[in-house]
Design an enzyme around this catalytic site. Structure first.
Site, PDB file in Angstrom:
ATOM      1  CG  ASP A 174      -3.813  -5.577  -3.980  1.00 32.26           C
ATOM      2  OD1 ASP A 174      -4.868  -4.954  -3.745  1.00 32.26           O
ATOM      3  OD2 ASP A 174      -3.099  -6.053  -3.086  1.00 32.26           O
TER       4      ASP A 174
ATOM      5  CG  HIS B 261      -1.962  -1.014   1.261  1.00 33.91           C
ATOM      6  ND1 HIS B 261      -1.716  -2.298   1.691  1.00 33.91           N
ATOM      7  CD2 HIS B 261      -3.270  -0.970   0.909  1.00 33.91           C
ATOM      8  CE1 HIS B 261      -2.826  -3.010   1.610  1.00 33.91           C
ATOM      9  NE2 HIS B 261      -3.788  -2.230   1.138  1.00 33.91           N
TER      10      HIS B 261
END
Length: 368
Positions: A290, A219
């Protein structure tokens, strides 16, 4: 622990070529361009479809194939049912397709249908892994029933990362792994998939080829697992579940492993997706990225380049959690524009795009 000994296999994978340079004819290009939006799964803002120009643009102008629900879209069960019903109807009117309505519903901390919105608490993967797989299947059935009751048809779960690194912040630290033993992870993931399927929800095994060994968080930025990954452990759940026909879709991680690809992270890596996942493990279904706006991807490549590279590598569904860019423009629109340009120039193989469209179409046909 033993490291993967198949150096010759990895060498073959690493030598896989780049995309075709054959320009498609005009009619074929037009047909492909019309369906490019079906390859995007995107998050949006708002809790109501009425009077929501962002949703109208995504569903009708850009013709996206799926939406991802987040906490910002949820008030309670009644509101969410109305929202998903309106989204599905609008998508059908604009595109003639069923809409993929996805959510992260792993249980525990990663559960969008959360107690604060009125749903009961759920067990985390870690808690389930410490119990037995019968309880895991029951819990997955309970989660699946919650999802289907409010119109959600695709759960981006279960996590099948083997959590053998106790210092891992994003999987182990968040109680998202069933355990440190690959057999234990496989048994509980199997039960989780079977439970969700029994309630009519599609699933996604994640995060291929393994995020449980990392010390970093994709992230935030670049995450290298070259020296920590143990493929014979991390690939075991995928190998077993794919062989058993229990992999509806597979989500690709943004981790970088030089032993698989010395240039790109897994999401953008043809040796990892087309070579290892599809070739070696034999997976024939939908591959979903993702979030392409995570730091590990967006900081290095930008949304347009990442979308093209991911498709070229073998990804079928491009996940964009936040469509709004800082300047107010649409990340989805930029991704689609880059894909159209690459097709027109012949730097993105039309056969790859056609294959992705076909796989997503077959996946969508399974929606109840």
């Amino acid at each position: 622990m033993r490291r993967l000994a198949a150096a010759s296999l990895l060498s073959v994978l690493l030598t896989a070529g780049c995309g075709s340079t054959l320009a498609p004819d005009g009619a074929r290009l037009t047909a492909l361009e019309r369906e490019l939006g079906s390859l995007v799964l995107v998050g949006f803002h708002g809790t109501d479809a009425d009077g929501n120009p962002e949703l109208s643009r995504l569903l009708c102008d850009l013709r996206v194939g799926g939406v991802l629900l987040l906490g910002r879209n949820i008030v309670d069960a009644d509101q969410l049912s109305r929202l998903t019903g309106a989204l599905t109807a609008q998508a059908s009117t604009c595109t003639g397709r069923k809409l993929l309505v996805a959510v992260d519903a792993e249980g525990g901390n990663v559960m969008r249908l959360a107690p604060r919105f009125g749903w009961p608490a759920t067990f985390s993967a870690q808690e389930l892994g410490e119990s037995n797989d019968f309880l895991t299947e029951l819990e997955a059935r309970r989660i699946g029933a919650m999802l289907r009751a409010v119109g959600i048809n695709w759960d981006l779960a279960p996590v099948v990362d083997v959590g053998y690194n106790p210092a891992n912040p994003v999987i182990v630290g968040a109680a998202r792994s069933f355990g440190a033993n690959p057999q234990q992870v496989t048994e509980h993931a199997r039960a989780f998939v079977q439970g969700l399927r029994a309630e009519g929800a599609l699933t996604a095994l994640k995060h291929f080829p393994g995020h449980g060994s990392s010390f970093g968080d994709t992230h935030r930025g670049f995450t290298d697992v070259t020296d920590t990954a143990v493929p014979e452990l991390e690939l075991a759940p995928y190998r077993a579940l794919i062989a058993d026909g229990l992999a509806d879709s597979v989500m690709i991680a943004h981790v970088f492993n030089r032993r698989l690809d010395d240039r790109y992270p897994a999401t953008l890596s043809r040796p990892t997706i087309d070579g290892l996942l599809r070739g070696v493990l034999g997976f024939k279904g939908v591959v979903v990225s993702d979030d392409l706006r995570m730091g590990a991807i967006e900081k290095q490549y930008g949304i347009g380049e990442a979308a093209v590279l991911a498709l070229d590598a073998g990804v079928d569904v491009l996940l964009i959690v936040e469509d709004r860019l800082p300047d107010g423009s649409s990340a989805t629109q930029l991704a689609l524009a880059a894909m159209r340009e690459a097709l027109a120039k012949g730097t993105l193989d039309p056969a790859r795009v056609e294959a992705a469209i076909d796989r997503v179409r077959a996946f969508r046909a399974r929606v109840r």
